[in-house]
Design a protein around this motif. Structure first.
Motif, short mmCIF file in Angstrom:
data_model
loop_
_atom_site.label_atom_id
_atom_site.label_comp_id
_atom_site.label_asym_id
_atom_site.label_seq_id
_atom_site.Cartn_x
_atom_site.Cartn_y
_atom_site.Cartn_z
N ALA A 12 52.33 54.81 45.64
CA ALA A 12 50.93 54.52 45.32
C ALA A 12 50.40 53.47 46.29
O ALA A 12 51.08 52.50 46.60
N LEU A 13 49.18 53.69 46.79
CA LEU A 13 48.55 52.75 47.72
C LEU A 13 47.83 51.66 46.94
O LEU A 13 47.19 51.93 45.93
N GLU A 14 47.94 50.46 47.43
CA GLU A 14 47.26 49.33 46.82
C GLU A 14 46.25 48.78 47.80
O GLU A 14 46.51 48.69 48.99
N SER A 15 45.10 48.40 47.27
CA SER A 15 44.10 47.79 48.15
C SER A 15 44.45 46.32 48.35
O SER A 15 45.28 45.76 47.64
N ARG A 16 43.81 45.72 49.31
CA ARG A 16 44.06 44.31 49.60
C ARG A 16 43.55 43.44 48.46
O ARG A 16 42.52 43.73 47.85
N ASP A 17 44.28 42.39 48.20
CA ASP A 17 43.86 41.41 47.20
C ASP A 17 42.93 40.43 47.89
O ASP A 17 43.37 39.60 48.67
N ARG A 18 41.66 40.52 47.62
CA ARG A 18 40.66 39.69 48.31
C ARG A 18 40.70 38.23 47.88
O ARG A 18 40.13 37.38 48.53
N THR A 19 41.38 37.92 46.79
CA THR A 19 41.45 36.53 46.33
C THR A 19 42.78 35.87 46.70
O THR A 19 43.03 34.74 46.32
N SER A 20 43.61 36.55 47.46
CA SER A 20 44.93 36.00 47.78
C SER A 20 44.83 34.71 48.59
O SER A 20 45.61 33.78 48.37
N LEU A 21 43.89 34.63 49.51
CA LEU A 21 43.76 33.43 50.33
C LEU A 21 43.31 32.22 49.50
O LEU A 21 43.72 31.10 49.78
N GLN A 22 42.52 32.47 48.47
CA GLN A 22 42.13 31.37 47.59
C GLN A 22 43.36 30.80 46.88
O GLN A 22 43.50 29.59 46.76
N ARG A 23 44.23 31.68 46.43
CA ARG A 23 45.47 31.23 45.77
C ARG A 23 46.39 30.52 46.76
O ARG A 23 47.02 29.52 46.43
N VAL A 24 46.46 31.05 47.97
CA VAL A 24 47.29 30.40 49.00
C VAL A 24 46.82 28.97 49.22
O VAL A 24 47.63 28.03 49.19
N TRP A 25 45.52 28.78 49.42
CA TRP A 25 44.99 27.43 49.66
C TRP A 25 45.16 26.54 48.44
O TRP A 25 45.50 25.35 48.57
N ALA A 26 44.94 27.08 47.25
CA ALA A 26 45.07 26.28 46.03
C ALA A 26 46.51 25.80 45.84
O ALA A 26 46.75 24.61 45.60
N TRP A 27 47.48 26.71 45.94
CA TRP A 27 48.89 26.33 45.77
C TRP A 27 49.33 25.36 46.87
O TRP A 27 50.06 24.40 46.61
#
Length: 186
Positions: A12-27
């Motif tokens: 199954a194909l998954e689309s990009r998680d557009r909020t991943s960079l926000q989590r990266v910066w937050a963590w």
């Protein structure tokens, strides 16, 4: 809504998680915030025959140098200062580089990401050393070693940095190539 399937592997194909960079910066930010007290407060509190002493990470490195334990001092400095700061810089660089077309070869960014992931496995070595020392040196009348607040802060910093690296969607590294190939005339 039908799930798209990869023609090559059938997954199954998954689309990009557009909020991943926000989590990266937050963590990463939370990890950096915990790294500050990890270096300011004592990592170990040693009590020997009524005399107590506290050692920060850098203070411990300096103490090891004074005792001519240069190799151990180098390892502690590298594992406790160079690697964590390098991980913060690398994660920040990756998160910044994939925001817009960057012109950096994706293989280089992928190698940097893989290095951060690999180093993450070894990041808790300092905390394990403190735990082993605390467990081994408990001669109540002669000497005791207790972890300081910095040990907890350092462990939390490592955990948050690992969460930051895990939140990074490495597929974003390759998105620029797809964008460039879509824009080039056939």
């Amino acid at each position: 809504m039908e799930t798209e399937i990869c023609a090559r592997c059938g997954g199954a194909l998954e689309s990009r998680d557009r909020t991943s960079l926000q989590r990266v910066w937050a963590w990463a930010l939370v990890g950096m915030l915990f790294y500050i007290p990890a270096n300011l407060y004592p990592m170990l509190i040693t009590k020997t025959v009524g005399r107590a002493s506290e050692a920060t990470i850098v203070g411990g490195v300096i103490e090891l140098i004074h005792h001519h334990a240069y190799a151990v001092a180098g390892i502690v400095f590298f594992a406790s200062v160079v690697i964590p700061v390098g991980k913060f810089v690398a994660i920040g660089y990756l998160a910044y580089a994939v925001r817009k077309p960057h012109g950096i070869k994706p293989k280089r960014l992928l190698h940097l990401y893989e290095a951060v992931e690999w180093i993450g496995r070894w990041s808790m070595i300092d905390v394990f050393v403190v735990a082993i020392l605390v467990a081994l040196v408990q001669f109540n009348l002669l000497a005791t070693i207790n972890p300081g607040i910095a040990a907890v802060c350092f462990a939390l910093s490592v955990v948050f940095t690992m969460l930051s690296a895990l939140s990074f969607d490495s597929r974003r590294i390759w998105d620029e190539i797809e964008t460039l190939s879509d824009e080039t005339p056939s």
